[in-house]
Each structure stands twice: as structure tokens, then as C-alpha cells.
Design a protein around this motif. Sequence first.
Motif, mmCIF file in Angstrom:
data_model
loop_
_atom_site.group_PDB
_atom_site.id
_atom_site.type_symbol
_atom_site.label_atom_id
_atom_site.label_comp_id
_atom_site.label_asym_id
_atom_site.label_seq_id
_atom_site.Cartn_x
_atom_site.Cartn_y
_atom_site.Cartn_z
ATOM 1 N N THR A 77 62.599 49.174 31.604
ATOM 2 C CA THR A 77 64.046 49.348 31.735
ATOM 3 C C THR A 77 64.546 48.935 33.115
ATOM 4 O O THR A 77 65.671 48.444 33.256
ATOM 5 C CB THR A 77 64.439 50.806 31.474
ATOM 6 N N ASP A 78 63.687 49.093 34.136
ATOM 7 C CA ASP A 78 64.123 48.764 35.490
ATOM 8 C C ASP A 78 63.807 47.333 35.914
ATOM 9 O O ASP A 78 64.406 46.812 36.858
ATOM 10 C CB ASP A 78 63.491 49.729 36.496
ATOM 11 N N LEU A 79 62.868 46.681 35.217
ATOM 12 C CA LEU A 79 62.386 45.386 35.691
ATOM 13 C C LEU A 79 61.789 44.588 34.535
ATOM 14 O O LEU A 79 61.130 45.143 33.654
ATOM 15 C CB LEU A 79 61.307 45.611 36.766
ATOM 16 N N ALA A 80 62.015 43.272 34.581
ATOM 17 C CA ALA A 80 61.428 42.384 33.570
ATOM 18 C C ALA A 80 61.177 41.031 34.203
ATOM 19 O O ALA A 80 61.775 40.676 35.242
ATOM 20 C CB ALA A 80 62.344 42.238 32.362
ATOM 21 N N GLU A 81 60.275 40.260 33.594
ATOM 22 C CA GLU A 81 60.034 38.914 34.108
ATOM 23 C C GLU A 81 61.235 38.026 33.815
ATOM 24 O O GLU A 81 61.928 38.186 32.799
ATOM 25 C CB GLU A 81 58.747 38.330 33.525
ATOM 26 N N GLU A 82 61.476 37.083 34.700
ATOM 27 C CA GLU A 82 62.681 36.266 34.670
ATOM 28 C C GLU A 82 62.883 35.558 33.335
ATOM 29 O O GLU A 82 64.010 35.438 32.844
ATOM 30 C CB GLU A 82 62.645 35.241 35.808
ATOM 31 N N ARG A 83 61.799 35.098 32.736
ATOM 32 C CA ARG A 83 61.953 34.318 31.495
ATOM 33 C C ARG A 83 62.495 35.152 30.337
ATOM 34 O O ARG A 83 62.884 34.597 29.301
ATOM 35 C CB ARG A 83 60.620 33.682 31.102
ATOM 36 N N LEU A 84 62.523 36.487 30.501
ATOM 37 C CA LEU A 84 63.043 37.358 29.438
ATOM 38 C C LEU A 84 64.514 37.715 29.638
ATOM 39 O O LEU A 84 65.066 38.506 28.876
ATOM 40 C CB LEU A 84 62.208 38.636 29.354
ATOM 41 N N ARG A 85 65.146 37.126 30.652
ATOM 42 C CA ARG A 85 66.581 37.358 30.860
ATOM 43 C C ARG A 85 67.329 36.894 29.608
ATOM 44 O O ARG A 85 67.153 35.769 29.124
ATOM 45 C CB ARG A 85 67.078 36.602 32.084
ATOM 46 N N GLY A 86 68.158 37.747 29.076
ATOM 47 C CA GLY A 86 68.881 37.435 27.856
ATOM 48 C C GLY A 86 68.128 37.807 26.588
ATOM 49 O O GLY A 86 68.679 37.752 25.489
ATOM 50 N N VAL A 87 66.853 38.174 26.741
ATOM 51 C CA VAL A 87 66.038 38.584 25.589
ATOM 52 C C VAL A 87 65.886 40.104 25.553
ATOM 53 O O VAL A 87 65.993 40.733 24.504
ATOM 54 C CB VAL A 87 64.646 37.916 25.639
ATOM 55 N N VAL A 88 65.617 40.677 26.735
ATOM 56 C CA VAL A 88 65.528 42.134 26.865
ATOM 57 C C VAL A 88 66.460 42.579 27.983
ATOM 58 O O VAL A 88 66.781 41.801 28.891
ATOM 59 C CB VAL A 88 64.082 42.596 27.168
ATOM 60 N N GLU A 89 66.882 43.830 27.927
ATOM 61 C CA GLU A 89 67.745 44.374 28.964
ATOM 62 C C GLU A 89 66.913 45.067 30.036
ATOM 63 O O GLU A 89 66.011 45.844 29.728
ATOM 64 C CB GLU A 89 68.742 45.366 28.359
ATOM 65 N N ALA A 90 67.204 44.760 31.288
ATOM 66 C CA ALA A 90 66.541 45.397 32.418
ATOM 67 C C ALA A 90 67.489 45.380 33.598
ATOM 68 O O ALA A 90 68.422 44.556 33.658
ATOM 69 C CB ALA A 90 65.242 44.668 32.769
ATOM 70 N N ASN A 91 67.263 46.276 34.543
ATOM 71 C CA ASN A 91 68.125 46.327 35.726
ATOM 72 C C ASN A 91 67.945 45.099 36.613
ATOM 73 O O ASN A 91 68.893 44.626 37.238
ATOM 74 C CB ASN A 91 67.837 47.588 36.538
ATOM 75 N N ASN A 92 66.716 44.601 36.695
ATOM 76 C CA ASN A 92 66.416 43.442 37.531
ATOM 77 C C ASN A 92 65.407 42.541 36.821
ATOM 78 O O ASN A 92 64.631 43.005 35.966
ATOM 79 C CB ASN A 92 65.842 43.881 38.878
ATOM 80 N N TYR A 93 65.433 41.267 37.219
ATOM 81 C CA TYR A 93 64.509 40.282 36.677
ATOM 82 C C TYR A 93 63.823 39.579 37.847
ATOM 83 O O TYR A 93 64.473 39.248 38.845
ATOM 84 C CB TYR A 93 65.237 39.267 35.800
ATOM 85 N N VAL A 94 62.511 39.358 37.727
ATOM 86 C CA VAL A 94 61.756 38.729 38.817
ATOM 87 C C VAL A 94 60.821 37.658 38.257
ATOM 88 O O VAL A 94 60.383 37.732 37.107
ATOM 89 C CB VAL A 94 60.926 39.764 39.608
ATOM 90 N N SER A 95 60.533 36.669 39.102
ATOM 91 C CA SER A 95 59.536 35.662 38.738
ATOM 92 C C SER A 95 58.137 36.101 39.130
ATOM 93 O O SER A 95 57.149 35.615 38.593
ATOM 94 C CB SER A 95 59.868 34.329 39.405
ATOM 95 N N GLY A 96 58.058 37.027 40.096
ATOM 96 C CA GLY A 96 56.760 37.503 40.566
ATOM 97 C C GLY A 96 56.185 36.592 41.637
ATOM 98 O O GLY A 96 56.672 35.484 41.874
ATOM 99 N N SER A 97 55.135 37.069 42.262
ATOM 100 C CA SER A 97 54.446 36.301 43.300
ATOM 101 C C SER A 97 53.001 36.082 42.890
ATOM 102 O O SER A 97 52.424 36.898 42.157
ATOM 103 C CB SER A 97 54.504 37.052 44.634
ATOM 104 N N PRO A 98 52.377 34.986 43.343
ATOM 105 C CA PRO A 98 51.004 34.697 42.929
ATOM 106 C C PRO A 98 50.008 35.650 43.586
ATOM 107 O O PRO A 98 50.165 36.065 44.731
ATOM 108 C CB PRO A 98 50.784 33.265 43.396
ATOM 109 N N GLY A 99 48.979 35.985 42.828
ATOM 110 C CA GLY A 99 47.902 36.817 43.343
ATOM 111 C C GLY A 99 46.572 36.370 42.776
ATOM 112 O O GLY A 99 46.518 35.692 41.744
ATOM 113 N N LEU A 100 45.504 36.766 43.456
ATOM 114 C CA LEU A 100 44.152 36.375 43.065
ATOM 115 C C LEU A 100 43.307 37.636 42.923
ATOM 116 O O LEU A 100 43.298 38.478 43.824
ATOM 117 C CB LEU A 100 43.560 35.469 44.149
ATOM 118 N N ILE A 101 42.602 37.764 41.816
ATOM 119 C CA ILE A 101 41.705 38.900 41.642
ATOM 120 C C ILE A 101 40.536 38.739 42.609
ATOM 121 O O ILE A 101 39.852 37.710 42.610
ATOM 122 C CB ILE A 101 41.212 39.002 40.195
ATOM 123 N N CYS A 102 40.287 39.779 43.428
ATOM 124 C CA CYS A 102 39.304 39.661 44.505
ATOM 125 C C CYS A 102 38.119 40.608 44.328
ATOM 126 O O CYS A 102 37.337 40.794 45.269
ATOM 127 C CB CYS A 102 39.973 39.889 45.861
#
Length: 284
Positions: free
Chosen positions: A14-39
Motif C-alpha cells: 500500500t505504501d510502495l510499488a515498483e514503477e512499472r506497476l504505476r496505473g496497475v496497482v495503487e500505492a503511495n509511492n512508486y520506485v525503480s529501485g537501486s541495483p544490488g549484488l548478493i554477497c
Amino acid sequence: MLDLPDRRLNAYRTDLAEERLRGVVEANNYVSGSPGLICVPVVQLRTRPELECGTDTELLLGETVRVLDTDAGWAWVKADFDDYVGYIPDYAISPVVRSLTHIITAPRTFIYSGPDLKFPTVQALSMGNRIAVIDERETRGTRYFLLEGGQAVIANHCAEVGEPLSGDYVTVASRFLETPYLWGGRSGFGIDCSGLVQLSMMMTGKNVPRDTDMQANGLGTGIDRGDLRRGDLVFWKGHVAIMEDEKTLLHANGHTMTVSHEGLEDAIRRIGWLYQQPTGYRRP
């Protein structure tokens, strides 16, 4: 009622969703995220940021993710390899700062403190782990790849990233015989039925979905039971097995709690009382 996207493969709250879901699901904010590596060699991914929550799947050393949120020691991530969404401890992620050159091909192996089998081990690795090799050394006829800090791995337990293992994926899967069954497992330390299919196919250059229902609905083409041959898949509700030949299958299962061989007809009879008959057969 509106059908919402599969939460395993789509990141939304409800508070956050990935950017590509804008217009598909409702959320307070949308983000693309940042890259990470499993270490870390293996980390369990969970539906909720709680250690008491069961494991959905696992991420492996060197795999990349999109980090959508971090809070209280947890990271909400989406795996780049199969799009799986969930929570992992934030210590398991580092920035993507270097390219990884090799992938582990043995079901299990070790990082040594130096290029000698008598040296102390630093860490255990699983098939599918990715590492950065910076040099190589030979000691008493054994070739080692050197990592940062002078640590080393057995060279013939590795292959270059992007170089699929030769042979069919069934041969790769058979290398996991006697590996413990682990719900949500996806490594040489413990593995489940669909994890065995996904990991062994990944090592031969194929990208396949993670869970049994995803594999049953979208992997390869449907076939008749009478056409089964080596490499085909048999599905039950919540379970998948790999055909080794026309009569024998290989699967990670809760009956033996290992990866094991079993006759197809024996498996159908044994599984039937609890999960009924197979739901389908597919050729990847």
C-alpha cells in the motif's frame, strides 16, 4: 473483484510499488529501485521481513537484485534472474561494483585461505554462486583460481560466466543426488523440487520460472504421458519431477527428504493418496 498481479513476481504494497506497476496497482509511492549484488553464498527470501516467516526461495552469491526498500535490517528486493520478490537481511546485499567472471559448477565446494587444499577453508559455496577471479595458481598439480585477498577456489569446480555446462540438464540435476530436501531451497546445501529444475536448467543456459505452478503453466509444451522421455517433467499439485528415462524419475521430495531416483509408476501410486494423480506432463 479486481485481479491483482501475482505478488511473487510483482512488488507492491500500500505504501510502495515498483514503477512499472504505476496505473496497475495503487500505492503511495512508486520506485525503480537501486541495483544490488548478493554477497553471501545463499540467502533465504521471505514473504515478510521476519525470521519466523517461511522461505519462498533463495538467492545465490553474485546474483543481482533491485533493492526497492530497506528498513530495520531488511531489504525488499526483486531478483533480476526470475523476478521473484521478497525480503532478505540487508547484510546479504552489496553494491554492484565489479563484474563476476566465473560460476561454481560443483554442487558444493570451498573457498580456501590460499591456493592449497591443506589451507583453512573460509566459506562453503554452492553450484550457481558467482565469483570474481583475478589470477590463478597451481599447487602440487591442482589448479586454483585466486580471489581478492589471496583466497582461492578449485579451478575445475568453476566455469566462465555465460558458458553453459555441456550435456543435458538432467545430467546436472543428477549431481544433486542425496542432497537434502529443503522447502524453498535452491542450492547444493538444500533444494526443493522446482528449485532442482530451475537451478539445473540455469546451469545449462536456460532461464525458467521458480515455482511448480509457474513451471507447469509456462515451461515448454504439454505432452501426453505415453510420450515421456528423458528430460520431460511430470507435475502434481505442488510437485515436479524430472524424467531420467521413460520409466524413472529424479526429484527432490519430502518422502526421502533428499534428491532421489524413483520409478514413475511407484511415484504415481505413492503420491496419489495425498496429492492425487499427475496434473500434467511437459517437455522443456
